[in-house]
Design a protein around this motif. Structure first.
Motif, PDB file in Angstrom:
ATOM      1  N   PRO A 136       0.823  -1.219   0.000  1.00  3.50           N
ATOM      2  CA  PRO A 136       0.000   0.000   0.000  1.00  3.50           C
ATOM      3  C   PRO A 136       0.855   1.267   0.000  1.00  3.50           C
ATOM      4  O   PRO A 136       1.965   1.295   0.536  1.00  3.50           O
ATOM      5  N   TYR A 156       1.032   4.193   1.715  1.00  2.00           N
ATOM      6  CA  TYR A 156       0.521   4.834   2.931  1.00  2.00           C
ATOM      7  C   TYR A 156       0.724   6.349   2.915  1.00  2.00           C
ATOM      8  O   TYR A 156      -0.184   7.114   3.264  1.00  2.00           O
ATOM      9  N   ASN A 157       1.913   6.799   2.547  1.00  2.00           N
ATOM     10  CA  ASN A 157       2.183   8.241   2.529  1.00  2.00           C
ATOM     11  C   ASN A 157       1.286   8.955   1.525  1.00  2.00           C
ATOM     12  O   ASN A 157       0.796  10.063   1.790  1.00  2.00           O
ATOM     13  N   ARG A 179      -1.679   8.079   0.634  1.00  3.72           N
ATOM     14  CA  ARG A 179      -3.046   8.175   1.148  1.00  3.72           C
ATOM     15  C   ARG A 179      -3.202   9.390   2.052  1.00  3.72           C
ATOM     16  O   ARG A 179      -4.207  10.095   1.998  1.00  3.72           O
ATOM     17  N   HIS A 180      -2.202   9.636   2.873  1.00  5.15           N
ATOM     18  CA  HIS A 180      -2.241  10.814   3.735  1.00  5.15           C
ATOM     19  C   HIS A 180      -2.283  12.088   2.899  1.00  5.15           C
ATOM     20  O   HIS A 180      -3.055  13.010   3.192  1.00  5.15           O
ATOM     21  N   ASP A 204      -8.880   4.252  -0.857  1.00  5.01           N
ATOM     22  CA  ASP A 204      -8.344   2.894  -0.679  1.00  5.01           C
ATOM     23  C   ASP A 204      -7.970   2.286  -2.034  1.00  5.01           C
ATOM     24  O   ASP A 204      -6.910   1.674  -2.183  1.00  5.01           O
ATOM     25  N   THR A 233      -4.727   3.683  -3.374  1.00  6.18           N
ATOM     26  CA  THR A 233      -3.489   3.457  -2.630  1.00  6.18           C
ATOM     27  C   THR A 233      -3.249   2.010  -2.215  1.00  6.18           C
ATOM     28  O   THR A 233      -2.207   1.705  -1.638  1.00  6.18           O
ATOM     29  N   ARG A 234      -4.190   1.116  -2.510  1.00  3.55           N
ATOM     30  CA  ARG A 234      -4.008  -0.295  -2.111  1.00  3.55           C
ATOM     31  C   ARG A 234      -4.163  -1.189  -3.339  1.00  3.55           C
ATOM     32  O   ARG A 234      -5.280  -1.620  -3.687  1.00  3.55           O
TER      33      ARG A 234
END
Length: 381
Positions: free
Chosen positions: A29, A31-32, A34-35, A55, A58-59
């Motif tokens: 994923p 993660y950064n 998504r933020h 989601d 980013t996944r």
């Protein structure tokens, strides 16, 4: 054949079919990202063209079961146009951004990704794959950055050492455990030219873009262009290259590599006035093969009207009056009214006064009043 050997063969094959760079990334994923995307949504910086589900963006495992790797590809496109026609009084020209020169990149990249899928399937019948270009859920740039194609620049483009930021990006999620490429270090340093020269201040800070202010996005909208942007759009019909053309990393990156992206000068820099009366059929025949046509002719026509106003092109006044009086689309009527005011010819003033008495659309009425206000200001001066 072992996986290492196959990966080398795949890289060689990619080069054979016209892929200029290829990299391999983990399907973990993002993660950064998504933020960052959540923050962008909070600030209302997104364009609205993106996949809304963060989601899915980013996944990768949500897009392909057993996702392990992502193959990222890049194809260079030209930054220089040979024999570019010059506009002049009575024959003004607009401009499409470099990413819309030549064949629509969506088709070009999908063709190459399809070939890659076929090549992989021959050697790995059990392989699972899902490819996407631009309109897919994943962020092409985030994938390219992780896969070592280039670094993510302050203008949010991916910059490659070989081709600058003039590259199209696409990717393929797969269950094959490829050896991952090394990401590149950021090479922008202290440079902030792209931030400083952005015509609308759309680059809020290094690596963050307010798409709502980006000219590239604004040229693709279908409604009235907000007043504050009409004076800076210039003669842009689709897209904006300012943050790329000022980038030092793009100097001497002509990228005259692929014939399919070689622009037809009369399409990339078309005459503006003929665009005002172009039919749907003619628009599709002339411009349908370039990526800049995807929103249809209405945004292009609106932008052409604004460009003619930018040039204060008096020869366009009769055509603009005809649009004001006869066009069925409020955005085109209203933008023509505004442009007539900017150009400032007496016959435009008379047309605005005449139409104001019969126009039913409130937004168009507002644009007519704006046009008339330009004449009032000129009389005061």
């Amino acid at each position: 054949m072992n996986l290492e050997g196959f990966q080398q063969e795949l890289v060689a094959y990619a080069s054979e079919i016209g892929i200029d760079k290829i990299g391999f990334a983990s399907a973990e994923p993002f993660y950064n990202l998504r933020h960052q995307l959540a923050r962008q949504q909070q600030l209302n910086y997104q364009s609205g063209f993106e996949e809304p589900d963060l989601d899915k963006r980013t996944r990768p495992e949500l897009l392909l079961d057993e996702a392990v790797s992502i193959i990222s590809i890049a194809i260079a496109y030209p930054s220089k146009m040979e024999d570019a026609p010059q506009g002049m009084r009575g024959a003004r020209r607009g401009i499409f951004s470099r990413s819309s020169w030549g064949k629509d990149y969506h088709a070009a990249l999908k063709e190459r990704l399809t070939l890659l899928e076929a090549f992989i399937a021959v050697h790995f019948p059990e392989a699972r794959m899902r490819s996407m270009v631009d309109t897919g859920e994943l962020s092409d740039r985030a994938v390219a950055e992780r896969a070592g194609i280039g670094w993510s620049a302050k203008n949010t483009s991916i910059i490659t050492p070989e081709f600058g930021s003039y590259v199209y990006l696409g990717e393929m999620i797969t269950n094959i455990p490829f050896r991952y490429s090394e990401p590149m270090e950021d090479q922008c340093g202290d440079c902030r030219l792209c931030i400083d020269v952005c015509p609308t201040g759309a680059i809020v800070e290094g690596g963050q873009l307010n798409a709502q202010r980006c000219i590239s996005f604004l040229t693709q909208t279908k409604g009235f262009l907000p007043d504050e942007f009409r004076g800076v759009i210039g003669n842009r019909l689709y897209g904006c290259d300012t943050c790329q053309t000022v980038c030092p990393k793009n100097k001497r990156k002509a990228n005259l590599i692929h014939a399919e992206f070689t622009p037809d000068p009369e399409i990339a820099k078309p005459l503006l006035e003929p665009l005002l009366t172009i039919s749907n059929r003619e628009f599709k025949e002339r411009f349908g093969y370039v990526s800049g046509s995807w929103r249809g002719k209405k945004p292009i026509q609106r932008n052409a009207i604004l460009a003619l106003a930018h040039f204060k092109e008096k020869s366009a006044v009769p055509a603009l009056i005809k649009l004001l009086m006869e066009d069925e689309r409020p955005v085109i009527r209203g933008t023509a009214a505004w442009a007539l005011g900017k150009i400032g010819m007496p016959e435009g003033f008379e047309a605005l006064q005449t139409v104001l008495e019969t126009e039913q659309d409130e937004e168009v009425k507002d644009e007519i009043q704006k046009g008339l206000a330009f004449f009032a200001e000129e009389m005061k001066g």
